[in-house]
Enzyme design. Sequence first.
Site, PDB file in Angstrom:
ATOM      1  N   LYS A   1      40.193  34.882  74.913  1.00 12.55           N
ATOM      2  CA  LYS A   1      39.966  34.914  73.469  1.00 12.55           C
ATOM      3  C   LYS A   1      39.570  36.317  72.997  1.00 12.55           C
ATOM      4  CE  LYS A   1      41.107  30.809  72.208  1.00 12.55           C
ATOM      5  NZ  LYS A   1      42.218  30.580  71.251  1.00 12.55           N
TER       6      LYS A   1
ATOM      7  N   VAL B   1      54.723  27.394  74.032  1.00 10.30           N
ATOM      8  CA  VAL B   1      54.613  28.758  73.513  1.00 10.30           C
ATOM      9  C   VAL B   1      54.530  29.798  74.617  1.00 10.30           C
ATOM     10  CG1 VAL B   1      53.575  28.000  71.340  1.00 10.30           C
ATOM     11  CG2 VAL B   1      52.085  28.659  73.268  1.00 10.30           C
TER      12      VAL B   1
ATOM     13  N   ASN C   1      47.728  28.636  66.835  1.00  9.59           N
ATOM     14  CA  ASN C   1      46.582  27.807  67.198  1.00  9.59           C
ATOM     15  C   ASN C   1      46.630  27.308  68.637  1.00  9.59           C
ATOM     16  OD1 ASN C   1      44.322  25.740  66.673  1.00  9.59           O
ATOM     17  ND2 ASN C   1      46.067  24.433  67.174  1.00  9.59           N
TER      18      ASN C   1
ATOM     19  N   GLY D   1      50.539  24.079  68.270  1.00  9.06           N
ATOM     20  CA  GLY D   1      49.507  23.121  68.638  1.00  9.06           C
ATOM     21  C   GLY D   1      49.029  22.343  67.434  1.00  9.06           C
TER      22      GLY D   1
ATOM     23  N   TYR E   1      38.525  31.809  79.894  1.00 12.76           N
ATOM     24  CA  TYR E   1      38.721  31.430  78.497  1.00 12.76           C
ATOM     25  C   TYR E   1      38.106  32.474  77.574  1.00 12.76           C
ATOM     26  CZ  TYR E   1      38.414  28.914  74.096  1.00 12.76           C
ATOM     27  OH  TYR E   1      38.514  28.560  72.756  1.00 12.76           O
TER      28      TYR E   1
ATOM     29  N   SER F   1      37.987  32.718  69.118  1.00 20.07           N
ATOM     30  CA  SER F   1      36.791  31.940  69.458  1.00 20.07           C
ATOM     31  C   SER F   1      35.605  32.886  69.527  1.00 20.07           C
ATOM     32  CB  SER F   1      36.962  31.246  70.818  1.00 20.07           C
ATOM     33  OG  SER F   1      35.740  30.677  71.255  1.00 20.07           O
TER      34      SER F   1
END
Length: 246
Positions: free
Chosen positions: A162, A64, A90, A12, A158, A145
């Site tokens: 993380k 990925v 990333n 990324g 999300y 994150s």
Amino acid sequence: MELSGKKALVTGGGTGIGRAVSLALAERGAAVAVNYSRSMQEAEETVRMIRSKGGQARAVQADVSREQEVLAMVDTLAGEWSGIDVLVNNASVTRHIAMEDLDSVTDDAWDELFHINVRGMFYCARAVAPWMKRQRQGAIVNVGSIAGITGKGSSLPYAVSKAAVHGLTRSLAQSLAPHIRVNCVAPGAVLTRWWEGREQQMEQLAGTLLLGEAAVPADIAHMICAVLEQEALTGQIITVDAGQSM
């Protein structure tokens, strides 16, 4: 680790934090492979920015979340470079779903976020590991994150994905020691394109931060480079969040 002369893959790497990391690595003398899935123009622009300053870079396409694409990418790069020294994991995606709106969390959201954010990082780490072991040296930084620490973020899947990245970091550090170091940098709010259309929300958030303003991609890139350079560090989750998680 001295980054000058090293060979680095940034997933990324065409936009946001990935672009900033690619530029920072190149400034330190590393040759950089700027990975992209769909953002070809942005990745090629990052490469042009690096080359315009005399650095070495190339763009390389791979999703990925697809292991065969990852293996092909890594084998091509390692063959050309005679190895890979650095991986910055990333590449990530999110879905913007109100945290309290559990009914809007679909199987598709879970699948996409875990396939890219977690499995994708694992696939990339597993692909570079044999090359790094052969060299008896390597360093991996996963981009996590603070959502994975606080449980709050752009969506519940999300935040959970993380948190999984943080766990993956610690497990890989165990599995790949002693020759490969694995750490995680966990940003808070960062001024990237993820905030396009939500500028007012970002301004409100910035006012609550201890430092009074959100980080920019270069802030995260500098920390990632520092973590790569620190040879006594592995298995750590390092926050860069302007005090957001306090």
